[in-house]
Design a protein around this motif. Sequence first.
Motif, PDB file in Angstrom:
ATOM      1  N   GLY A 136       1.268 -18.289   3.024  1.00  0.00           N
ATOM      2  CA  GLY A 136       0.206 -17.576   3.730  1.00  0.00           C
ATOM      3  C   GLY A 136       0.081 -18.039   5.175  1.00  0.00           C
ATOM      4  O   GLY A 136      -0.097 -17.215   6.093  1.00  0.00           O
ATOM      5  N   ARG A 137       0.178 -19.336   5.393  1.00  0.00           N
ATOM      6  CA  ARG A 137       0.124 -19.852   6.762  1.00  0.00           C
ATOM      7  C   ARG A 137       1.317 -19.364   7.581  1.00  0.00           C
ATOM      8  O   ARG A 137       1.173 -18.967   8.750  1.00  0.00           O
ATOM      9  CB  ARG A 137       0.086 -21.382   6.730  1.00  0.00           C
ATOM     10  N   ALA A 138       2.495 -19.382   6.954  1.00  0.00           N
ATOM     11  CA  ALA A 138       3.687 -18.904   7.664  1.00  0.00           C
ATOM     12  C   ALA A 138       3.579 -17.413   7.976  1.00  0.00           C
ATOM     13  O   ALA A 138       4.059 -16.952   9.017  1.00  0.00           O
ATOM     14  CB  ALA A 138       4.930 -19.184   6.811  1.00  0.00           C
ATOM     15  N   TYR A 139       2.939 -16.652   7.077  1.00  0.00           N
ATOM     16  CA  TYR A 139       2.736 -15.219   7.327  1.00  0.00           C
ATOM     17  C   TYR A 139       1.827 -15.019   8.539  1.00  0.00           C
ATOM     18  O   TYR A 139       2.113 -14.171   9.407  1.00  0.00           O
ATOM     19  CB  TYR A 139       2.136 -14.568   6.088  1.00  0.00           C
ATOM     20  N   LYS A 140       0.750 -15.782   8.616  1.00  0.00           N
ATOM     21  CA  LYS A 140      -0.170 -15.686   9.764  1.00  0.00           C
ATOM     22  C   LYS A 140       0.524 -16.090  11.064  1.00  0.00           C
ATOM     23  O   LYS A 140       0.187 -15.577  12.139  1.00  0.00           O
ATOM     24  CB  LYS A 140      -1.397 -16.556   9.521  1.00  0.00           C
ATOM     25  N   GLN A 141       1.486 -16.997  10.963  1.00  0.00           N
ATOM     26  CA  GLN A 141       2.250 -17.425  12.137  1.00  0.00           C
ATOM     27  C   GLN A 141       3.378 -16.445  12.476  1.00  0.00           C
ATOM     28  O   GLN A 141       4.123 -16.681  13.418  1.00  0.00           O
ATOM     29  CB  GLN A 141       2.848 -18.819  11.892  1.00  0.00           C
ATOM     30  N   GLN A 142       3.482 -15.382  11.677  1.00  0.00           N
ATOM     31  CA  GLN A 142       4.507 -14.342  11.865  1.00  0.00           C
ATOM     32  C   GLN A 142       5.926 -14.883  11.736  1.00  0.00           C
ATOM     33  O   GLN A 142       6.856 -14.385  12.370  1.00  0.00           O
ATOM     34  CB  GLN A 142       4.313 -13.640  13.216  1.00  0.00           C
ATOM     35  N   LEU A 143       6.066 -15.893  10.874  1.00  0.00           N
ATOM     36  CA  LEU A 143       7.403 -16.399  10.577  1.00  0.00           C
ATOM     37  C   LEU A 143       8.140 -15.468   9.611  1.00  0.00           C
ATOM     38  O   LEU A 143       9.367 -15.504   9.545  1.00  0.00           O
ATOM     39  CB  LEU A 143       7.316 -17.805   9.976  1.00  0.00           C
ATOM     40  N   TRP A 144       7.373 -14.671   8.871  1.00  0.00           N
ATOM     41  CA  TRP A 144       7.965 -13.704   7.965  1.00  0.00           C
ATOM     42  C   TRP A 144       6.996 -12.536   7.808  1.00  0.00           C
ATOM     43  O   TRP A 144       5.818 -12.642   8.146  1.00  0.00           O
ATOM     44  CB  TRP A 144       8.288 -14.334   6.614  1.00  0.00           C
ATOM     45  N   SER A 145       7.515 -11.418   7.327  1.00  0.00           N
ATOM     46  CA  SER A 145       6.675 -10.245   7.090  1.00  0.00           C
ATOM     47  C   SER A 145       6.962  -9.684   5.703  1.00  0.00           C
ATOM     48  O   SER A 145       7.970 -10.021   5.081  1.00  0.00           O
ATOM     49  CB  SER A 145       6.897  -9.177   8.166  1.00  0.00           C
ATOM     50  N   LEU A 146       6.053  -8.827   5.216  1.00  0.00           N
ATOM     51  CA  LEU A 146       6.121  -8.340   3.849  1.00  0.00           C
ATOM     52  C   LEU A 146       5.851  -6.842   3.803  1.00  0.00           C
ATOM     53  O   LEU A 146       4.849  -6.364   4.341  1.00  0.00           O
ATOM     54  CB  LEU A 146       5.084  -9.071   2.989  1.00  0.00           C
ATOM     55  N   GLY A 147       6.763  -6.105   3.170  1.00  0.00           N
ATOM     56  CA  GLY A 147       6.552  -4.691   2.894  1.00  0.00           C
ATOM     57  C   GLY A 147       6.440  -4.475   1.399  1.00  0.00           C
ATOM     58  O   GLY A 147       7.233  -5.027   0.633  1.00  0.00           O
ATOM     59  N   LEU A 148       5.450  -3.689   0.970  1.00  0.00           N
ATOM     60  CA  LEU A 148       5.203  -3.457  -0.447  1.00  0.00           C
ATOM     61  C   LEU A 148       5.347  -1.976  -0.754  1.00  0.00           C
ATOM     62  O   LEU A 148       4.773  -1.123  -0.062  1.00  0.00           O
ATOM     63  CB  LEU A 148       3.802  -3.942  -0.835  1.00  0.00           C
ATOM     64  N   TRP A 149       6.095  -1.660  -1.825  1.00  0.00           N
ATOM     65  CA  TRP A 149       6.415  -0.277  -2.167  1.00  0.00           C
ATOM     66  C   TRP A 149       6.244  -0.073  -3.670  1.00  0.00           C
ATOM     67  O   TRP A 149       6.878  -0.755  -4.477  1.00  0.00           O
ATOM     68  CB  TRP A 149       7.863   0.038  -1.772  1.00  0.00           C
ATOM     69  N   ASN A 150       5.351   0.851  -4.025  1.00  0.00           N
ATOM     70  CA  ASN A 150       5.082   1.156  -5.421  1.00  0.00           C
ATOM     71  C   ASN A 150       5.895   2.379  -5.843  1.00  0.00           C
ATOM     72  O   ASN A 150       5.733   3.458  -5.262  1.00  0.00           O
ATOM     73  CB  ASN A 150       3.594   1.432  -5.637  1.00  0.00           C
ATOM     74  N   PRO A 151       6.775   2.260  -6.850  1.00  0.00           N
ATOM     75  CA  PRO A 151       7.568   3.423  -7.285  1.00  0.00           C
ATOM     76  C   PRO A 151       6.727   4.627  -7.675  1.00  0.00           C
ATOM     77  O   PRO A 151       7.190   5.766  -7.579  1.00  0.00           O
ATOM     78  CB  PRO A 151       8.358   2.876  -8.484  1.00  0.00           C
ATOM     79  N   ARG A 152       5.487   4.413  -8.104  1.00  0.00           N
ATOM     80  CA  ARG A 152       4.632   5.539  -8.475  1.00  0.00           C
ATOM     81  C   ARG A 152       4.342   6.450  -7.282  1.00  0.00           C
ATOM     82  O   ARG A 152       4.036   7.642  -7.447  1.00  0.00           O
ATOM     83  CB  ARG A 152       3.318   5.044  -9.083  1.00  0.00           C
ATOM     84  N   ASP A 153       4.429   5.897  -6.071  1.00  0.00           N
ATOM     85  CA  ASP A 153       4.196   6.700  -4.871  1.00  0.00           C
ATOM     86  C   ASP A 153       5.361   7.642  -4.579  1.00  0.00           C
ATOM     87  O   ASP A 153       5.263   8.472  -3.671  1.00  0.00           O
ATOM     88  CB  ASP A 153       3.960   5.788  -3.666  1.00  0.00           C
ATOM     89  N   PHE A 154       6.445   7.513  -5.354  1.00  0.00           N
ATOM     90  CA  PHE A 154       7.631   8.342  -5.135  1.00  0.00           C
ATOM     91  C   PHE A 154       7.914   9.222  -6.353  1.00  0.00           C
ATOM     92  O   PHE A 154       9.047   9.647  -6.569  1.00  0.00           O
ATOM     93  CB  PHE A 154       8.833   7.451  -4.808  1.00  0.00           C
ATOM     94  N   THR A 155       6.870   9.503  -7.124  1.00  0.00           N
ATOM     95  CA  THR A 155       6.981  10.407  -8.266  1.00  0.00           C
ATOM     96  C   THR A 155       6.417  11.769  -7.874  1.00  0.00           C
ATOM     97  O   THR A 155       5.738  11.900  -6.854  1.00  0.00           O
ATOM     98  CB  THR A 155       6.228   9.849  -9.484  1.00  0.00           C
ATOM     99  N   HIS A 156       6.687  12.767  -8.709  1.00  0.00           N
ATOM    100  CA  HIS A 156       6.313  14.140  -8.353  1.00  0.00           C
ATOM    101  C   HIS A 156       5.590  14.852  -9.484  1.00  0.00           C
ATOM    102  O   HIS A 156       5.510  16.080  -9.486  1.00  0.00           O
ATOM    103  CB  HIS A 156       7.569  14.930  -7.966  1.00  0.00           C
ATOM    104  N   ASP A 157       5.050  14.103 -10.431  1.00  0.00           N
ATOM    105  CA  ASP A 157       4.285  14.716 -11.514  1.00  0.00           C
ATOM    106  C   ASP A 157       2.874  14.157 -11.514  1.00  0.00           C
ATOM    107  O   ASP A 157       2.602  13.113 -10.919  1.00  0.00           O
ATOM    108  CB  ASP A 157       4.959  14.475 -12.867  1.00  0.00           C
TER     109      ASP A 157
END
Length: 256
Positions: A23-44
Amino acid sequence: MRFDVISLFPDMFSVVRDLGVTGRAYKQQLWSLGLWNPRDFTHDIHRTVDDRPYGGGPGMVMMAEPLEQAVDAARASRSDAEPAPVVLMSPTGKRYDQGVAQQLADSTGAILICGRYEGVDQRFIDRCVTHELSLGDYVLSGGEIAALAIIDSVVRLLPGALNDADSALQDSFNATLTGLLDSPHYTRPDTYQGLAVPPELMSGHHVNIAQWRRRQSLALTARRRPDLIVAARRDGLLSKADEAFLKSLDASVIQP
């Protein structure tokens, strides 16, 4: 350094984003995070991401299309000059160790796939996955905990993540079905992006299905974890039919 995570439970990753060293490293922008839910790519209307396995058996299998579309979206959002590796958390994968953690820490990151249910449609693995990693010889309810462990172990190796730059050098490991691996899984549709479900699983013939699965399991284990073959043989868990099939495999197939 960026991790993209494909998960049905993206909220779980607030732990590494908000807390502790990561968490500290994230705040320091040493790394970044992208989150992707497969349900957002469904069509029913039900946002379906799983279906029953071909050939029968317990549990459900994650469908290929929502996962692949999530991976495509993650790739499009990254700015890497080289395509990021797509890593599936899987008990059939290479054993994760400190050496792999260091390799990832020296890279621009990865796209991590968190499976659920009985498994993931093999055609998604064949088309999209570049690496498979396992934390060890046990089964979790899903790939999220494994992905969290990988993110944590990698981020702490980034320069500036730890208060003492030499601390990571003292870490451990710095600078590794009758005991066999499972067979591939398939679910609907019958044909996906030109790839068909193996005919044995469509036959409805339970003996043929069982034989196909056993042989796939033997071949996969011989190729990826020959030590498990040795252990199964030692414990008397391999039949004469198993041994005959293993002898029939080409030598190149069973190289570790």
